[in-house]
Each structure stands twice: as structure tokens, then as C-alpha cells.
Design a protein around this motif. Structure first.
Motif, PDB file in Angstrom:
ATOM      1  N   VAL A   1     -29.182  18.930  13.831  1.00 15.10           N
ATOM      2  CA  VAL A   1     -29.117  19.229  12.398  1.00 15.10           C
ATOM      3  C   VAL A   1     -28.740  17.951  11.671  1.00 15.10           C
ATOM      4  O   VAL A   1     -27.771  17.278  12.040  1.00 15.10           O
ATOM      5  CB  VAL A   1     -28.073  20.323  12.105  1.00 15.10           C
ATOM      6  CG1 VAL A   1     -28.023  20.620  10.616  1.00 15.10           C
ATOM      7  CG2 VAL A   1     -28.376  21.590  12.905  1.00 15.10           C
ATOM      8  N   HIS A   2     -29.505  17.647  10.620  1.00 16.56           N
ATOM      9  CA  HIS A   2     -29.272  16.432   9.838  1.00 16.56           C
ATOM     10  C   HIS A   2     -29.036  16.805   8.374  1.00 16.56           C
ATOM     11  O   HIS A   2     -29.968  17.201   7.675  1.00 16.56           O
ATOM     12  CB  HIS A   2     -30.464  15.483   9.962  1.00 16.56           C
ATOM     13  CG  HIS A   2     -30.729  15.039  11.374  1.00 16.56           C
ATOM     14  ND1 HIS A   2     -30.059  13.979  11.945  1.00 16.56           N
ATOM     15  CD2 HIS A   2     -31.563  15.529  12.324  1.00 16.56           C
ATOM     16  CE1 HIS A   2     -30.487  13.819  13.192  1.00 16.56           C
ATOM     17  NE2 HIS A   2     -31.391  14.745  13.448  1.00 16.56           N
ATOM     18  N   VAL A   3     -27.786  16.705   7.937  1.00 15.24           N
ATOM     19  CA  VAL A   3     -27.419  16.996   6.554  1.00 15.24           C
ATOM     20  C   VAL A   3     -27.565  15.707   5.761  1.00 15.24           C
ATOM     21  O   VAL A   3     -26.727  14.804   5.859  1.00 15.24           O
ATOM     22  CB  VAL A   3     -25.983  17.545   6.455  1.00 15.24           C
ATOM     23  CG1 VAL A   3     -25.633  17.852   5.002  1.00 15.24           C
ATOM     24  CG2 VAL A   3     -25.821  18.791   7.329  1.00 15.24           C
ATOM     25  N   THR A   4     -28.638  15.610   4.992  1.00 13.24           N
ATOM     26  CA  THR A   4     -28.926  14.397   4.239  1.00 13.24           C
ATOM     27  C   THR A   4     -28.126  14.371   2.937  1.00 13.24           C
ATOM     28  O   THR A   4     -27.339  15.275   2.653  1.00 13.24           O
ATOM     29  CB  THR A   4     -30.427  14.291   3.967  1.00 13.24           C
ATOM     30  OG1 THR A   4     -30.872  15.492   3.327  1.00 13.24           O
ATOM     31  CG2 THR A   4     -31.203  14.108   5.271  1.00 13.24           C
ATOM     32  N   MET A   5     -28.328  13.337   2.157  1.00  9.74           N
ATOM     33  CA  MET A   5     -27.434  13.084   1.024  1.00  9.74           C
ATOM     34  C   MET A   5     -27.495  14.141  -0.079  1.00  9.74           C
ATOM     35  O   MET A   5     -26.474  14.418  -0.714  1.00  9.74           O
ATOM     36  CB  MET A   5     -27.717  11.699   0.437  1.00  9.74           C
ATOM     37  CG  MET A   5     -27.302  10.551   1.359  1.00  9.74           C
ATOM     38  SD  MET A   5     -25.577  10.627   1.920  1.00  9.74           S
ATOM     39  CE  MET A   5     -24.696  10.347   0.385  1.00  9.74           C
ATOM     40  N   ASP A   6     -28.667  14.753  -0.329  1.00  7.64           N
ATOM     41  CA  ASP A   6     -28.731  15.756  -1.399  1.00  7.64           C
ATOM     42  C   ASP A   6     -27.819  16.949  -1.123  1.00  7.64           C
ATOM     43  O   ASP A   6     -26.956  17.278  -1.947  1.00  7.64           O
ATOM     44  CB  ASP A   6     -30.172  16.200  -1.637  1.00  7.64           C
ATOM     45  CG  ASP A   6     -30.985  15.153  -2.398  1.00  7.64           C
ATOM     46  OD1 ASP A   6     -30.375  14.204  -2.949  1.00  7.64           O
ATOM     47  OD2 ASP A   6     -32.221  15.276  -2.443  1.00  7.64           O
ATOM     48  N   PRO A   7     -27.948  17.618   0.029  1.00  7.25           N
ATOM     49  CA  PRO A   7     -27.001  18.706   0.299  1.00  7.25           C
ATOM     50  C   PRO A   7     -25.581  18.204   0.521  1.00  7.25           C
ATOM     51  O   PRO A   7     -24.621  18.881   0.139  1.00  7.25           O
ATOM     52  CB  PRO A   7     -27.565  19.382   1.551  1.00  7.25           C
ATOM     53  CG  PRO A   7     -28.474  18.387   2.169  1.00  7.25           C
ATOM     54  CD  PRO A   7     -29.015  17.559   1.052  1.00  7.25           C
ATOM     55  N   TYR A   8     -25.442  17.037   1.111  1.00  4.19           N
ATOM     56  CA  TYR A   8     -24.110  16.462   1.321  1.00  4.19           C
ATOM     57  C   TYR A   8     -23.360  16.343  -0.004  1.00  4.19           C
ATOM     58  O   TYR A   8     -22.214  16.791  -0.132  1.00  4.19           O
ATOM     59  CB  TYR A   8     -24.246  15.095   1.994  1.00  4.19           C
ATOM     60  CG  TYR A   8     -22.954  14.324   2.129  1.00  4.19           C
ATOM     61  CD1 TYR A   8     -22.196  14.399   3.290  1.00  4.19           C
ATOM     62  CD2 TYR A   8     -22.486  13.518   1.093  1.00  4.19           C
ATOM     63  CE1 TYR A   8     -21.006  13.691   3.414  1.00  4.19           C
ATOM     64  CE2 TYR A   8     -21.297  12.812   1.211  1.00  4.19           C
ATOM     65  CZ  TYR A   8     -20.571  12.904   2.372  1.00  4.19           C
ATOM     66  OH  TYR A   8     -19.389  12.204   2.481  1.00  4.19           O
ATOM     67  N   LEU A   9     -24.001  15.753  -1.002  1.00  2.00           N
ATOM     68  CA  LEU A   9     -23.337  15.549  -2.286  1.00  2.00           C
ATOM     69  C   LEU A   9     -23.092  16.867  -3.005  1.00  2.00           C
ATOM     70  O   LEU A   9     -22.025  17.068  -3.606  1.00  2.00           O
ATOM     71  CB  LEU A   9     -24.172  14.612  -3.157  1.00  2.00           C
ATOM     72  CG  LEU A   9     -24.236  13.152  -2.681  1.00  2.00           C
ATOM     73  CD1 LEU A   9     -25.224  12.359  -3.522  1.00  2.00           C
ATOM     74  CD2 LEU A   9     -22.852  12.503  -2.710  1.00  2.00           C
ATOM     75  N   ALA A  10     -24.047  17.773  -2.926  1.00  2.00           N
ATOM     76  CA  ALA A  10     -23.872  19.068  -3.588  1.00  2.00           C
ATOM     77  C   ALA A  10     -22.693  19.831  -3.000  1.00  2.00           C
ATOM     78  O   ALA A  10     -21.886  20.423  -3.729  1.00  2.00           O
ATOM     79  CB  ALA A  10     -25.158  19.891  -3.470  1.00  2.00           C
TER      80      ALA A  10
END
Length: 199
Positions: free
Chosen positions: A144-153
Motif C-alpha cells: 500500500v502506497h499512501v501518496t501525498m494527496d491522501p497523506y496531506l488530507a
């Protein structure tokens, strides 16, 4: 055969870490599964000195109580789900140090990955896969790779990881793959132990 136990390894110890969001999400999903037991292994609870042993743990155990406690915990687990940040294109130093302090306890067990940060921690996870191979682990393909868009949200309190269907699907696939490898390798280790006892 008893239900296999998976350690959810929290690989960041810094204040304000994003890992706590990820672990809460993973635990909620994992609690619905009947095939595996899960335990959170927070490296904050296993403070280890910077690796300074006179020999590699591949050649013998440490005599330090805190290292023995860590090795015993690793030995008690049948597989691992590493929750890892990307620091300077690699894994957190605290995780590398913990991995360096055990060897046989990791052997012939699977490792799966949930990463977060730039590129979903893809570069860190690739490094971690190579380390896992050296520890004679079986790293899984799916992660699973949580990229910056969901990370920041999520970090800003505007969303939860469970709000993202593709992340939920990725975690389900990762846990399914981890379950298969965990059960297969646990059976193989048990068979090896029986053969060794009979020899």
C-alpha cells in the motif's frame, strides 16, 4: 495449527508521526479478519542503542537485555506488516537499527508493507524489501502506497485513510497475500522443526 500472528511494525518514532493514522486504519480493517491475529509493535516501546555489537546477530545473540527483549518479540511473530515512512529516499534509521539487531528471528517469515510520503514511500519500501531478503524473509509483491494527496488530507484532518476506496482495496489485497505466505511459511517452519526433532 494456531492462528498466525502478524506484527504491525510502527517504523517511525518521531513526535506527530503520520503512522498513527495508518495504524488505526490498518487495525480497523485487520479486526474484521478471521485468518490472522495482529499485534502492534511500536518501535517506541523497544528503544535500542545504536548497533554496536561485536558480531552480527547472524552469528549469535546479544547479551543486552533490551536487545534480547526485541529479539524475543520478533521470534514470537509469524509475519510482519511494516508501516514505514520515507526519509531521504529510504527507511527511518530507527527501523534499520531494529532490523540489524535480529536475524534468525526474522528468517523464513513474510514481510508486507504500508508506506506513506513522497511517491507513497515506494523508494523506502524497495530498500526495505532488499533488507528483508538479506534477513531471509519473503517480501510480498503487493503493498500500500499512501501518496501525498491522501497523506496531506488525512494529516490536516480533512479525510481518513478509509475514505479512499483504492487504499482499502490495496490493503485488503496486501493482507490476503500476507495471509497466504504467513500460513505457508508457518507450515514449512513447523515441518522443518518436526524433521529436526526426529533426526
Amino acid at each position: 495449527m494456531s492462528k498466525p500472528k502478524i506484527g504491525i511494525v510502527v517504523a517511525s518514532t518521531r513526535q506527530g508521526r503520520f503512522a498513527d493514522h495508518a495504524v488505526a486504519w490498518i487495525e480497523a480493517v485487520a479486526a474484521k479478519r478471521a485468518d490472522l491475529d495482529f499485534e502492534v509493535i511500536d518501535l517506541r516501546d523497544y528503544p535500542l542503542p545504536f548497533f554496536d555489537e561485536p558480531r552480527s546477530p547472524a552469528y549469535g545473540p546479544s547479551d543486552k537485555p533490551e536487545v534480547q527483549r526485541w529479539a524475543d518479540k520478533v521470534a514470537s511473530l509469524d509475519g510482519f506488516l511494516f508501516v514505514v515512512a520515507e526519509y531521504n529516499r529510504s527507511i527511518p534509521a530507527v527501523l534499520k537499527n531494529a532490523l540489524d539487531y535480529a536475524y534468525a528471528e526474522f528468517n523464513k517469515k513474510p514481510a508486507a508493507f504500508v508506506g506513506y510520503g513522497p511517491l507513497g514511500a515506494a523508494r523506502a519500501i524497495e530498500h526495505l524489501r532488499l533488507i528483508a531478503v538479506e534477513l531471509q524473509m519473503a517480501p510480498t509483491r503487493t503493498g500500500v502506497h499512501v501518496t501525498m494527496d491522501p497523506y496531506l488530507a488525512v494529516a490536516q484532518g480533512k479525510a481518513r485513510l478509509g475514505d479512499y476506496d483504492y487504499l482499502n482495496a490495496g490493503l485488503a489485497a496486501t493482507l490476503d497475500e500476507l495471509s497466504w505466505w504467513t500460513r505457508a511459511l508457518k507450515a514449512a517452519r513447523s515441518a522443518d522443526a518436526r524433521e529436526a526433532k526426529a533426526a
